[in-house]
Design a protein around this motif. Sequence first.
Motif, PDB file in Angstrom:
ATOM      1  N   SER A 124       1.048  -1.073  -0.164  1.00  0.00           N
ATOM      2  CA  SER A 124      -0.163  -0.248   0.056  1.00  0.00           C
ATOM      3  C   SER A 124       0.436   0.891   0.177  1.00  0.00           C
ATOM      4  CB  SER A 124      -0.436   0.296   1.187  1.00  0.00           C
ATOM      5  OG  SER A 124      -2.171   1.139   1.335  1.00  0.00           O
ATOM      6  N   SER A 125       0.553   2.464   0.097  1.00  0.00           N
ATOM      7  CA  SER A 125       1.147   3.592  -0.008  1.00  0.00           C
ATOM      8  C   SER A 125       1.370   4.691   1.238  1.00  0.00           C
ATOM      9  CB  SER A 125       0.299   4.486  -1.009  1.00  0.00           C
ATOM     10  OG  SER A 125       0.553   6.343  -0.924  1.00  0.00           O
ATOM     11  N   THR A 126       2.204   5.029   1.988  1.00  0.00           N
ATOM     12  CA  THR A 126       1.656   6.218   3.880  1.00  0.00           C
ATOM     13  C   THR A 126       0.950   7.306   2.399  1.00  0.00           C
ATOM     14  OG1 THR A 126       3.954   7.128   1.928  1.00  0.00           O
ATOM     15  CG2 THR A 126       4.514   5.552   3.791  1.00  0.00           C
ATOM     16  N   VAL A 128      -1.709   6.984   2.183  1.00  0.00           N
ATOM     17  CA  VAL A 128      -2.958   6.592   2.506  1.00  0.00           C
ATOM     18  C   VAL A 128      -3.205   7.719   3.791  1.00  0.00           C
ATOM     19  CG1 VAL A 128      -4.124   5.149   3.403  1.00  0.00           C
ATOM     20  CG2 VAL A 128      -3.571   4.557   1.878  1.00  0.00           C
ATOM     21  N   GLU A 129      -2.759   7.864   4.446  1.00  0.00           N
ATOM     22  CA  GLU A 129      -2.052   8.547   5.845  1.00  0.00           C
ATOM     23  C   GLU A 129      -2.178   9.665   5.744  1.00  0.00           C
ATOM     24  OE1 GLU A 129       1.639   7.253   7.683  1.00  0.00           O
ATOM     25  OE2 GLU A 129       1.254   5.200   6.762  1.00  0.00           O
ATOM     26  N   LYS A 142      -5.988   2.685  -3.551  1.00  0.00           N
ATOM     27  CA  LYS A 142      -4.730   1.992  -1.982  1.00  0.00           C
ATOM     28  C   LYS A 142      -5.640   2.117  -0.482  1.00  0.00           C
ATOM     29  CE  LYS A 142      -1.105   0.519  -3.950  1.00  0.00           C
ATOM     30  NZ  LYS A 142      -0.603  -0.298  -4.364  1.00  0.00           N
ATOM     31  N   GLU A 146      -6.872  -1.926   1.388  1.00  0.00           N
ATOM     32  CA  GLU A 146      -6.339  -1.951   2.498  1.00  0.00           C
ATOM     33  C   GLU A 146      -7.930  -3.049   3.140  1.00  0.00           C
ATOM     34  OE1 GLU A 146      -4.691   0.162   5.068  1.00  0.00           O
ATOM     35  OE2 GLU A 146      -3.026   1.267   3.731  1.00  0.00           O
ATOM     36  N   VAL A 165      -0.294  -5.643   5.198  1.00  0.00           N
ATOM     37  CA  VAL A 165      -0.246  -4.318   4.347  1.00  0.00           C
ATOM     38  C   VAL A 165       1.768  -3.697   4.823  1.00  0.00           C
ATOM     39  CG1 VAL A 165      -1.505  -2.187   3.991  1.00  0.00           C
ATOM     40  CG2 VAL A 165      -2.520  -4.030   4.521  1.00  0.00           C
ATOM     41  N   ARG A 167       3.253  -0.225   3.810  1.00  0.00           N
ATOM     42  CA  ARG A 167       2.762   0.876   3.041  1.00  0.00           C
ATOM     43  C   ARG A 167       4.823   1.203   2.616  1.00  0.00           C
ATOM     44  NH1 ARG A 167      -1.686   4.059   7.304  1.00  0.00           N
ATOM     45  NH2 ARG A 167      -3.593   2.438   6.474  1.00  0.00           N
ATOM     46  N   LYS A 169       5.843   4.667   0.620  1.00  0.00           N
ATOM     47  CA  LYS A 169       5.965   6.169  -0.364  1.00  0.00           C
ATOM     48  C   LYS A 169       6.412   5.725  -1.460  1.00  0.00           C
ATOM     49  CE  LYS A 169       8.142  10.728  -0.639  1.00  0.00           C
ATOM     50  NZ  LYS A 169       9.097  11.581  -0.345  1.00  0.00           N
TER      51      LYS A 169
END
Length: 209
Positions: A124-126, A128-129, A142, A146, A165, A167, A169
């Motif tokens: 996944s991708s940072t 998302v935060e 993404k 999750e 998962v 995560r 960048k």
Amino acid sequence: MRILIAGATSALGHATASALLEAGHHVIAIGSNADRLGLVDATEHFECDLTDADAVLALAEQVGEIDGLVHLVGGWRGGGGLAGQTDDDWAWLEARVVTTLRNTTRAFASAIGRSEAGVIAIISSTGVERPTAGNANYVALKASAEAWLAAVGHALRATPARMVVKRVKALVSDADRAAQPEKDFSGSTDVAELAAELAGEFIATPTAA
């Protein structure tokens, strides 16, 4: 352990297949391009369009029992603020990020649930935060991936299976560095390092290939 890599022809796919093989696992590489797939160091190779649910079900019949699924199908499109989040980009990303995950987990979850140490892992991708307008399509999908994986975990809650998962960048390989020696890749995760992390999730004693 018998581990299937969905989207095995990327730089991360190659690195993960090699790391799993080195750890003694039976690696099943899946990709949509036969020529590129043949370059992946794996125990078995299967060509399959993972966006096609029927094709994935047929693949599951061919492959048989597995202990793990590493989902690496992806890609990136974005930029241009909210106005730049086009429908074409959304459809392109959705097919790769979410549809392939839905198809593969629905086809293989039962087998993984029967394993004594089953694992399903996704990247996944940072972002998302911390969503941004220029990345809206990508991070929304993404986040959907999750959420889908969490739902798969709920379906397998009575089994030993684990949902993982990772995560990041961005990803970088030695080939990327060689091609763009002037580029600053700080903040990117090396594919070899992430592959080692993924291989480390499969800790049961490997079965014979």
